[in-house]
Design a protein around this motif. Structure first.
Motif, PDB file in Angstrom:
ATOM      1  N   VAL A  78      35.315  21.399 -70.239  1.00  0.00           N
ATOM      2  CA  VAL A  78      36.265  20.786 -69.308  1.00  0.00           C
ATOM      3  C   VAL A  78      35.699  20.766 -67.892  1.00  0.00           C
ATOM      4  O   VAL A  78      35.838  19.772 -67.165  1.00  0.00           O
ATOM      5  CB  VAL A  78      37.614  21.534 -69.345  1.00  0.00           C
ATOM      6  CG1 VAL A  78      38.559  21.000 -68.271  1.00  0.00           C
ATOM      7  CG2 VAL A  78      38.257  21.399 -70.717  1.00  0.00           C
ATOM      8  N   SER A  79      35.052  21.853 -67.488  1.00  0.00           N
ATOM      9  CA  SER A  79      34.496  21.923 -66.126  1.00  0.00           C
ATOM     10  C   SER A  79      33.448  20.841 -65.904  1.00  0.00           C
ATOM     11  O   SER A  79      33.441  20.161 -64.861  1.00  0.00           O
ATOM     12  CB  SER A  79      33.863  23.296 -65.881  1.00  0.00           C
ATOM     13  OG  SER A  79      34.827  24.311 -65.884  1.00  0.00           O
ATOM     14  N   TRP A  80      32.558  20.669 -66.855  1.00  0.00           N
ATOM     15  CA  TRP A  80      31.489  19.675 -66.715  1.00  0.00           C
ATOM     16  C   TRP A  80      32.065  18.257 -66.673  1.00  0.00           C
ATOM     17  O   TRP A  80      31.686  17.437 -65.826  1.00  0.00           O
ATOM     18  CB  TRP A  80      30.509  19.812 -67.874  1.00  0.00           C
ATOM     19  CG  TRP A  80      29.269  18.985 -67.726  1.00  0.00           C
ATOM     20  CD1 TRP A  80      28.177  19.268 -66.974  1.00  0.00           C
ATOM     21  CD2 TRP A  80      29.013  17.720 -68.359  1.00  0.00           C
ATOM     22  NE1 TRP A  80      27.232  18.271 -67.092  1.00  0.00           N
ATOM     23  CE2 TRP A  80      27.721  17.302 -67.930  1.00  0.00           C
ATOM     24  CE3 TRP A  80      29.729  16.913 -69.229  1.00  0.00           C
ATOM     25  CZ2 TRP A  80      27.153  16.111 -68.351  1.00  0.00           C
ATOM     26  CZ3 TRP A  80      29.158  15.722 -69.659  1.00  0.00           C
ATOM     27  CH2 TRP A  80      27.892  15.330 -69.216  1.00  0.00           C
ATOM     28  N   THR A  81      33.019  17.991 -67.590  1.00  0.00           N
ATOM     29  CA  THR A  81      33.630  16.661 -67.637  1.00  0.00           C
ATOM     30  C   THR A  81      34.435  16.375 -66.373  1.00  0.00           C
ATOM     31  O   THR A  81      34.330  15.295 -65.772  1.00  0.00           O
ATOM     32  CB  THR A  81      34.548  16.547 -68.871  1.00  0.00           C
ATOM     33  OG1 THR A  81      33.793  16.833 -70.052  1.00  0.00           O
ATOM     34  CG2 THR A  81      35.143  15.155 -68.972  1.00  0.00           C
ATOM     35  N   ALA A  82      35.246  17.354 -65.956  1.00  0.00           N
ATOM     36  CA  ALA A  82      36.070  17.168 -64.758  1.00  0.00           C
ATOM     37  C   ALA A  82      35.205  16.986 -63.515  1.00  0.00           C
ATOM     38  O   ALA A  82      35.553  16.209 -62.610  1.00  0.00           O
ATOM     39  CB  ALA A  82      37.005  18.364 -64.582  1.00  0.00           C
ATOM     40  N   SER A  83      34.065  17.670 -63.458  1.00  0.00           N
ATOM     41  CA  SER A  83      33.167  17.539 -62.307  1.00  0.00           C
ATOM     42  C   SER A  83      32.614  16.127 -62.213  1.00  0.00           C
ATOM     43  O   SER A  83      32.530  15.539 -61.120  1.00  0.00           O
ATOM     44  CB  SER A  83      32.009  18.548 -62.422  1.00  0.00           C
ATOM     45  OG  SER A  83      32.487  19.870 -62.344  1.00  0.00           O
ATOM     46  N   LEU A  84      32.232  15.557 -63.352  1.00  0.00           N
ATOM     47  CA  LEU A  84      31.718  14.183 -63.358  1.00  0.00           C
ATOM     48  C   LEU A  84      32.797  13.195 -62.931  1.00  0.00           C
ATOM     49  O   LEU A  84      32.533  12.241 -62.192  1.00  0.00           O
ATOM     50  CB  LEU A  84      31.187  13.822 -64.752  1.00  0.00           C
ATOM     51  CG  LEU A  84      29.893  14.524 -65.193  1.00  0.00           C
ATOM     52  CD1 LEU A  84      29.524  14.092 -66.603  1.00  0.00           C
ATOM     53  CD2 LEU A  84      28.752  14.204 -64.231  1.00  0.00           C
ATOM     54  N   ILE A  85      34.031  13.431 -63.399  1.00  0.00           N
ATOM     55  CA  ILE A  85      35.127  12.509 -63.067  1.00  0.00           C
ATOM     56  C   ILE A  85      35.498  12.615 -61.590  1.00  0.00           C
ATOM     57  O   ILE A  85      35.684  11.596 -60.901  1.00  0.00           O
ATOM     58  CB  ILE A  85      36.359  12.814 -63.955  1.00  0.00           C
ATOM     59  CG1 ILE A  85      36.040  12.499 -65.419  1.00  0.00           C
ATOM     60  CG2 ILE A  85      37.568  12.012 -63.477  1.00  0.00           C
ATOM     61  CD1 ILE A  85      37.129  12.941 -66.386  1.00  0.00           C
ATOM     62  N   LEU A  86      35.595  13.845 -61.087  1.00  0.00           N
ATOM     63  CA  LEU A  86      36.071  14.056 -59.712  1.00  0.00           C
ATOM     64  C   LEU A  86      34.988  13.846 -58.660  1.00  0.00           C
ATOM     65  O   LEU A  86      35.263  13.323 -57.574  1.00  0.00           O
ATOM     66  CB  LEU A  86      36.638  15.474 -59.578  1.00  0.00           C
ATOM     67  CG  LEU A  86      37.892  15.789 -60.410  1.00  0.00           C
ATOM     68  CD1 LEU A  86      38.237  17.268 -60.314  1.00  0.00           C
ATOM     69  CD2 LEU A  86      39.074  14.944 -59.935  1.00  0.00           C
ATOM     70  N   ASP A  87      33.751  14.253 -58.962  1.00  0.00           N
ATOM     71  CA  ASP A  87      32.705  14.252 -57.931  1.00  0.00           C
ATOM     72  C   ASP A  87      31.441  13.486 -58.310  1.00  0.00           C
ATOM     73  O   ASP A  87      30.528  13.367 -57.483  1.00  0.00           O
ATOM     74  CB  ASP A  87      32.330  15.697 -57.576  1.00  0.00           C
ATOM     75  CG  ASP A  87      33.506  16.473 -57.016  1.00  0.00           C
ATOM     76  OD1 ASP A  87      34.128  15.987 -56.051  1.00  0.00           O
ATOM     77  OD2 ASP A  87      33.823  17.554 -57.550  1.00  0.00           O
ATOM     78  N   GLY A  88      31.377  13.009 -59.551  1.00  0.00           N
ATOM     79  CA  GLY A  88      30.209  12.228 -59.957  1.00  0.00           C
ATOM     80  C   GLY A  88      28.992  13.090 -60.221  1.00  0.00           C
ATOM     81  O   GLY A  88      29.014  14.319 -60.108  1.00  0.00           O
ATOM     82  N   ARG A  89      27.890  12.447 -60.573  1.00  0.00           N
ATOM     83  CA  ARG A  89      26.650  13.143 -60.871  1.00  0.00           C
ATOM     84  C   ARG A  89      25.991  13.639 -59.582  1.00  0.00           C
ATOM     85  O   ARG A  89      26.008  12.935 -58.561  1.00  0.00           O
ATOM     86  CB  ARG A  89      25.689  12.228 -61.631  1.00  0.00           C
ATOM     87  CG  ARG A  89      26.267  11.713 -62.953  1.00  0.00           C
ATOM     88  CD  ARG A  89      25.341  10.696 -63.613  1.00  0.00           C
ATOM     89  NE  ARG A  89      24.126  11.323 -64.080  1.00  0.00           N
ATOM     90  CZ  ARG A  89      23.978  11.909 -65.261  1.00  0.00           C
ATOM     91  NH1 ARG A  89      25.017  11.950 -66.100  1.00  0.00           N
ATOM     92  NH2 ARG A  89      22.835  12.446 -65.631  1.00  0.00           N
ATOM     93  N   GLN A  90      25.408  14.834 -59.639  1.00  0.00           N
ATOM     94  CA  GLN A  90      24.726  15.408 -58.481  1.00  0.00           C
ATOM     95  C   GLN A  90      23.244  15.022 -58.505  1.00  0.00           C
ATOM     96  O   GLN A  90      22.624  14.976 -59.568  1.00  0.00           O
ATOM     97  CB  GLN A  90      24.876  16.929 -58.478  1.00  0.00           C
ATOM     98  CG  GLN A  90      26.327  17.403 -58.530  1.00  0.00           C
ATOM     99  CD  GLN A  90      27.147  16.887 -57.357  1.00  0.00           C
ATOM    100  OE1 GLN A  90      26.817  17.131 -56.201  1.00  0.00           O
ATOM    101  NE2 GLN A  90      28.239  16.169 -57.659  1.00  0.00           N
TER     102      GLN A  90
END
Length: 539
Positions: A468-480
């Motif tokens: 969930v953390s990895w998926t939510a990070s991509l949705i909320l903040d995009g790829r780093q």
């Protein structure tokens, strides 16, 4: 009052009182070296690695282990050692990944890493989780110890709670982390001497040869330590021990301020790693002795039922009748308890000052001011821990069980926070916090609506949290675009860019690189499995 308490006697009381006074005297001696907050938190970097290592061992072997492990094996046989087989694997992971990050940063709070990697909110949440869960677990240890002290000496549970707390509090307030470590060394010695005497006496008092007893125990399934059935509801299987409890113990040794803080006392990163390696090599032998005692007690007492299995070792010691033995056992129980409590007091005070008081309220005070604050917070946490310990007295056990389960809900969150910090490029703080919440809910649902054994809560929580953390990070903040300097890849790249030596005295300073001795420890893990198989097969 129990029969044991009625016969405790002057000699036993003298031994017990001498032990308590000795702890206070050592705290007083070490208090002369504590003049700053840094001395209180991480000492003066003069403590030898072996003392730190003994302290690590003593802290985790609480009174619950000293009394509970034989009682557990009495009922479940050698299969109960399965949950303790993973220490070599755990230690390799902790010294390879966690210790380099903490030692290189030079911080007193290991949760500062989370702020550098993700942000201040993550650090604050983890610190709160630690304080709450540690307070509850310490209260449980304190209550369990008080019950035993009442059984042995006859003093009330309430009095025992207060006395144990005051003694541990006084020497911790005076001597800080140095007092914690050196009293732990003494306490570990008393604990092992007491256990060794009981083990020798048990073998000496067996009505039949030990070899014959083991044959009979094998026929009842008591000697098989390697239960290979795949059953999610069973606690003592090999898979639970090697998979679920490896992940669980990584959180205990890698993400727990109470355990890691003492390694920050070490002179070098090599000393810090060696102190943990001691646990990796010693844990199997310690737990094997306690579990073997448990099944031999089963033979000695003919499998008779005990109202409280934790009193088996106490009953035997009383019946054996060696003068002063019950005083030594009482001291050993107190030693096991106080080695956990003093560590809890010191680490909770450290987090309170570094992560909250200094960070949010008084940022620019002197070191002497923070030392005074640390001692005040040590007192505050001791008082707080006493409250749930007293609450357990009037409970039927259900409160203790509920609080223990709730505490286990957070284990997966702690593991996944660091795991994502080390290995994920794209996880951000906002995504991580979403994952922590969802992971907690997932574990709560599993715990309340299924029969899945509690050791798997860590694995379940971590898997859900990471996904969930990895998926939510991509949705909320995009790829780093870049790896964080506080990830494994980021740190290796930083060492290369700064042209820094990745080794110090032959030990890797950079996270992610495996020290040669770790391969020996992994080999030792497989040797223990072979030994346990042979132990059962050759009887």
């Amino acid at each position: 009052m129990s029969e044991i308490a009625q016969n405790f006697g002057t000699l036993n009381w003298s031994i017990l009182i001498l032990y308590l006074v000795g702890n206070l005297f050592l705290g007083y001696i070490l208090s002369k070296k504590v003049t700053t907050a840094e001395d209180f938190f991480i000492g003066d970097k003069s403590t030898p690695w072996w003392a730190i290592g003994v302290s690590v061992v003593a802290t985790y072997i609480s009174a619950m282990t000293f009394l509970g492990a034989p009682g557990w094996a009495y009922g479940d046989g050698m299969a109960s050692i399965a949950l303790q087989l993973n220490y070599p694997l755990v230690v390799v992971i902790v010294i390879t990944l966690f210790i380099p990050f903490f030692m290189n940063s030079g911080v007193a709070s290991i949760y500062e890493y989370l702020e550098k990697r993700f942000g201040p909110t993550t650090r604050t949440i983890m610190s709160i989780i630690f304080l709450v869960s540690q307070a509850l677990s310490s209260a449980a240890i304190l209550y369990a110890t008080a019950l035993v002290i009442e059984f042995i000496t006859g003093i009330s549970v309430e009095t025992a709670i207060v006395v144990v707390t005051i003694i541990a509090l006084i020497y911790t307030v005076m001597g800080g982390i140095a007092a914690v470590i050196w009293t732990d060394v003494i306490q570990a010695g008393i604990l092992l001497v007491g256990a060794g005497i009981i083990f020798y006496a048990l073998i000496d008092q067996m009505q039949i040869p030990v070899s014959d007893a083991l044959v009979a125990l094998k026929a009842e399934g008591k000697t098989d330590a390697l239960v290979t059935s795949i059953d999610w509801t069973e606690t003592t299987t090999v898979w639970t021990g090697i998979i679920a409890m490896t992940l669980y113990h990584i959180t205990v040794y890698g993400t727990n301020q109470m355990m890691v803080q003492r390694t920050l006392v070490a002179k070098t990163i090599g000393d810090a790693k060696k102190s943990f390696l001691m646990m990796g090599f010693a844990a199997f032998f310690i737990y094997f002795m306690f579990m073997l005692m448990g099944i031999l007690f089963y033979s000695y007492y003919g499998g008779r039922s005990f109202e409280d299995p934790n009193t088996i070792i106490l009953t035997f010691a009383s019946e054996y009748g060696l003068p002063g033995l019950m005083g030594l056992i009482a001291a050993a129980v107190l030693a096991a308890s106080m080695s956990s409590l003093d560590s809890a007091f010191n680490s909770m005070a450290t987090i309170s000052v570094v992560d909250f008081y200094q960070k949010y309220f008084r940022k620019h005070e002197t070191s002497e001011h923070y030392l005074k604050a640390s001692r005040i917070f040590t007192l505050v946490w001791a008082l707080i821990i006493v409250v749930p310990a007293f609450m357990y007295i009037d409970s039927t056990g259900s409160i203790l069980e509920v609080l223990s389960k709730v505490g286990s809900y957070f284990v997966g969150a702690r593991l996944s926070m660091y795991g994502l910090g080390f290995f994920s490029k794209h996880t951000t703080e906002r995504g991580l916090l979403v994952g922590v919440f969802v992971g907690f809910v997932a574990v709560a649902i599993v715990a309340t609506s299924s029969d899945v054994a509690w050791p798997w809560y860590c694995a379940i929580g971590a898997i859900v949290n990471i996904a969930v953390s990895w998926t939510a990070s991509l949705i909320l903040d995009g790829r780093q675009n870049e790896w964080s300097d506080y990830s494994v890849k980021g740190q290796i790249a930083k060492f290369k860019a700064d042209d820094e030596e990745d080794k110090q005295d032959g030990w890797y300073r950079v996270a992610g690189k495996v020290d040669p001795i770790s391969y020996i420890l992994i080999a030792f893990f497989f040797v223990t499995l072979i030994f346990l198989y042979a132990f059962n097969a050759l009887i």
